[in-house]
Write a protein that holds these residues in place. Structure first.
Motif, PDB file in Angstrom:
ATOM      1  N   THR A   1       0.968  -1.164   0.143  1.00 40.99           N
ATOM      2  CA  THR A   1       0.096   0.003   0.076  1.00 40.99           C
ATOM      3  C   THR A   1       0.942   1.354  -0.004  1.00 40.99           C
ATOM      4  N   PRO A   2       0.370   2.449  -0.723  1.00 41.71           N
ATOM      5  CA  PRO A   2       1.052   3.598  -0.638  1.00 41.71           C
ATOM      6  C   PRO A   2       0.896   4.202   0.785  1.00 41.71           C
ATOM      7  N   GLU A   3       1.554   5.400   0.942  1.00 40.30           N
ATOM      8  CA  GLU A   3       1.631   6.122   2.337  1.00 40.30           C
ATOM      9  C   GLU A   3       0.209   6.731   2.517  1.00 40.30           C
ATOM     10  N   ASN A   4       0.354   7.216   3.840  1.00 44.23           N
ATOM     11  CA  ASN A   4      -0.716   7.962   4.415  1.00 44.23           C
ATOM     12  C   ASN A   4      -2.248   6.970   4.552  1.00 44.23           C
ATOM     13  N   VAL A   5      -1.542   5.654   5.096  1.00 45.80           N
ATOM     14  CA  VAL A   5      -2.737   4.959   5.823  1.00 45.80           C
ATOM     15  C   VAL A   5      -3.299   5.517   6.952  1.00 45.80           C
ATOM     16  N   GLY A   6      -4.584   5.132   7.335  1.00 50.16           N
ATOM     17  CA  GLY A   6      -5.026   5.837   8.515  1.00 50.16           C
ATOM     18  C   GLY A   6      -6.430   5.466   8.810  1.00 50.16           C
ATOM     19  N   PRO A   7      -6.980   5.827   9.925  1.00 52.23           N
ATOM     20  CA  PRO A   7      -8.059   5.361  10.560  1.00 52.23           C
ATOM     21  C   PRO A   7      -9.395   5.597  10.056  1.00 52.23           C
ATOM     22  N   VAL A   8     -10.427   4.566  10.336  1.00 51.73           N
ATOM     23  CA  VAL A   8     -11.670   4.750  10.033  1.00 51.73           C
ATOM     24  C   VAL A   8     -12.703   4.415  11.022  1.00 51.73           C
ATOM     25  N   VAL A   9     -13.955   5.306  11.140  1.00 53.72           N
ATOM     26  CA  VAL A   9     -14.891   4.844  11.913  1.00 53.72           C
ATOM     27  C   VAL A   9     -16.235   4.465  11.410  1.00 53.72           C
ATOM     28  N   LYS A  10     -17.001   3.894  12.235  1.00 49.24           N
ATOM     29  CA  LYS A  10     -18.327   3.610  11.692  1.00 49.24           C
ATOM     30  C   LYS A  10     -18.920   4.818  11.130  1.00 49.24           C
ATOM     31  N   GLY A  11     -19.525   4.416   9.700  1.00 43.55           N
ATOM     32  CA  GLY A  11     -20.138   5.563   9.047  1.00 43.55           C
ATOM     33  C   GLY A  11     -19.403   5.959   7.897  1.00 43.55           C
ATOM     34  N   ASP A  12     -17.899   5.941   7.824  1.00 50.63           N
ATOM     35  CA  ASP A  12     -17.103   6.100   7.078  1.00 50.63           C
ATOM     36  C   ASP A  12     -17.296   5.438   5.788  1.00 50.63           C
ATOM     37  N   VAL A  13     -17.155   5.976   4.592  1.00 53.60           N
ATOM     38  CA  VAL A  13     -17.483   5.507   3.205  1.00 53.60           C
ATOM     39  C   VAL A  13     -16.008   5.625   2.287  1.00 53.60           C
ATOM     40  N   LEU A  14     -15.561   4.527   2.073  1.00 59.37           N
ATOM     41  CA  LEU A  14     -14.339   4.437   1.520  1.00 59.37           C
ATOM     42  C   LEU A  14     -14.308   4.181  -0.080  1.00 59.37           C
ATOM     43  N   LEU A  15     -13.939   4.841  -0.726  1.00 60.56           N
ATOM     44  CA  LEU A  15     -13.847   4.786  -2.246  1.00 60.56           C
ATOM     45  C   LEU A  15     -12.371   4.512  -2.811  1.00 60.56           C
ATOM     46  N   CYS A  16     -12.134   3.271  -3.362  1.00 55.34           N
ATOM     47  CA  CYS A  16     -10.524   2.865  -3.822  1.00 55.34           C
ATOM     48  C   CYS A  16     -10.693   2.985  -5.429  1.00 55.34           C
ATOM     49  N   ARG A  17      -9.646   3.468  -5.991  1.00 54.45           N
ATOM     50  CA  ARG A  17      -9.422   3.756  -7.419  1.00 54.45           C
ATOM     51  C   ARG A  17      -8.072   3.163  -7.777  1.00 54.45           C
ATOM     52  N   LEU A  18      -8.016   2.502  -8.906  1.00 49.44           N
ATOM     53  CA  LEU A  18      -6.908   2.220  -9.697  1.00 49.44           C
ATOM     54  C   LEU A  18      -7.141   2.345 -11.010  1.00 49.44           C
ATOM     55  N   GLU A  19      -6.110   3.063 -11.817  1.00 43.45           N
ATOM     56  CA  GLU A  19      -6.210   3.206 -13.150  1.00 43.45           C
ATOM     57  C   GLU A  19      -6.422   2.051 -13.849  1.00 43.45           C
ATOM     58  N   GLY A  20      -7.330   1.570 -14.578  1.00 46.12           N
ATOM     59  CA  GLY A  20      -7.444   0.545 -15.573  1.00 46.12           C
ATOM     60  C   GLY A  20      -8.612  -0.480 -14.912  1.00 46.12           C
ATOM     61  N   LEU A  21      -8.951  -0.355 -13.603  1.00 44.72           N
ATOM     62  CA  LEU A  21     -10.087  -0.965 -13.036  1.00 44.72           C
ATOM     63  C   LEU A  21     -11.167  -0.382 -12.419  1.00 44.72           C
ATOM     64  N   PRO A  22     -12.394  -0.964 -12.584  1.00 50.50           N
ATOM     65  CA  PRO A  22     -13.469  -0.255 -11.860  1.00 50.50           C
ATOM     66  C   PRO A  22     -13.077   0.147 -10.122  1.00 50.50           C
ATOM     67  N   ASP A  23     -14.015   1.224  -9.851  1.00 45.22           N
ATOM     68  CA  ASP A  23     -13.817   1.397  -8.545  1.00 45.22           C
ATOM     69  C   ASP A  23     -14.158   0.429  -7.771  1.00 45.22           C
ATOM     70  N   MET A  24     -13.980   0.548  -6.348  1.00 44.19           N
ATOM     71  CA  MET A  24     -14.548  -0.412  -5.256  1.00 44.19           C
ATOM     72  C   MET A  24     -14.838   0.583  -4.063  1.00 44.19           C
ATOM     73  N   SER A  25     -16.015   0.139  -3.327  1.00 39.63           N
ATOM     74  CA  SER A  25     -16.386   1.177  -2.287  1.00 39.63           C
ATOM     75  C   SER A  25     -16.913   0.354  -1.199  1.00 39.63           C
ATOM     76  N   ILE A  26     -16.590   0.530   0.038  1.00 41.42           N
ATOM     77  CA  ILE A  26     -17.277   0.115   1.227  1.00 41.42           C
ATOM     78  C   ILE A  26     -17.576   1.136   2.207  1.00 41.42           C
ATOM     79  N   ARG A  27     -18.638   0.754   3.138  1.00 35.91           N
ATOM     80  CA  ARG A  27     -18.914   1.546   4.261  1.00 35.91           C
ATOM     81  C   ARG A  27     -18.700   1.026   5.577  1.00 35.91           C
ATOM     82  N   ILE A  28     -18.168   1.588   6.450  1.00 35.91           N
ATOM     83  CA  ILE A  28     -17.890   0.868   7.575  1.00 35.91           C
ATOM     84  C   ILE A  28     -19.114   1.037   8.595  1.00 35.91           C
ATOM     85  N   VAL A  29     -19.487  -0.276   8.950  1.00 33.32           N
ATOM     86  CA  VAL A  29     -20.743  -0.222   9.831  1.00 33.32           C
ATOM     87  C   VAL A  29     -20.502  -0.947  11.199  1.00 33.32           C
TER      88      VAL A  29
END
Length: 264
Positions: free
Chosen positions: A236-264
């Motif tokens: 993984t690249p730099e700037n990893v960090g914390p998430v809490v319940k309710g946060d929505v994460l959007l992951c992107r990689l050039e050439g592939l579709p986006d991926m997203s999760i919600r912390i519950v």
């Protein structure tokens, strides 16, 4: 004339019964073999454009494979020998394209971190694979998240104990579907990023990996016999960090579709 005693009759009857039991049991045992006492589900990953699925054998992950991330984790970024760890196969959480999947906040932690990564899926393997032939074993690629209970990882590391508990838990290996190499080619460069609630946190490029996917496969095959069904989280690249319940994460990689999760 010979007289048959009662003892003789009992001996014959017992022998016949034993022979019958053996003849009945042996064919069945030969045909079926030992039977599991319960079913254990296999873990699979969907493949884009294919009816079949990718059955997972092992999950390998490389640590500190981007220089800036190595620095933020207090390590030397100058191509130190790569190190690997594993996650349990059933830690996989599949996320469909276009879906925002609910991702449960795990137990025991108060510092839960995101790590966006390229994932390579192998169709074959071997030992001591040369880097020049390594990519021949890749079936396809996916976009993944190596989720981490950072406080547990750091605590165990400080005590010089294995930090598996920080990396290996339910839903710790999030990823989108696999894209075959025949459709997307080999992903050696391209922007990779992660945003939390619309704010970009991680942003880099695959060409900044210290060890390429080919080199990772070669190094792993020195320690393990790689096989079809193995997947590799490539760092993984730099700037990893914390998430809490309710946060929505959007992951992107050039050439592939986006991926997203919600912390519950």
């Amino acid at each position: 004339m010979r007289t048959t005693s009662r003892r003789d009759l009992l001996t014959v009857a017992t022998g016949a019964a034993a022979a019958a039991a053996i003849s009945e049991a042996t064919p069945a045992a030969a045909q079926t073999g030992p039977k599991p006492i319960f079913d254990v589900p296999i873990t699979t990953i969907p493949i884009v454009g294919e009816a079949g699925v990718f059955q997972v054998r092992r999950i390998y992950c490389i640590g500190r494979n981007y220089a800036a991330h190595a620095i933020e984790r207090g390590s030397d970024p100058n191509r130190e020998p790569p190190f690997f760890f594993q996650k349990p196969t059933d830690a996989i959480q599949n996320v469909a394209i276009g879906q925002v999947a609910d991702h449960p906040y795990p137990s025991l932690t108060k510092n839960y971190h995101h790590e966006v990564e390229l994932v390579a899926a192998l169709k074959s393997g071997g030992t001591n694979i040369a880097p020049e032939q390594a990519l021949d074993h890749v079936y396809g690629y996916a976009l993944g998240l190596d989720m981490t209970r950072r406080d547990l990882q750091n605590g165990m590391a400080a005590e010089k104990k294995p930090w598996e508990i920080g990396k290996s838990f339910d839903h710790a290996a999030v990823l989108g579907p696999i894209h075959p190499v025949s459709k997307v080619g080999h992903l050696a460069k391209g922007a990779i990023s992660l945003a939390v609630n619309g704010t970009v946190r991680q942003s880099s490029d695959l060409d900044k990996m210290i060890w390429s996917v080919a080199e990772q496969i070669a190094k792993l095959s020195e320690a393990f016999e790689l096989k079809a069904g193995d997947i590799i989280y490539s760092g993984t690249p730099e700037n990893v960090g914390p998430v809490v319940k309710g946060d929505v994460l959007l992951c992107r990689l050039e050439g592939l579709p986006d991926m997203s999760i919600r912390i519950v």
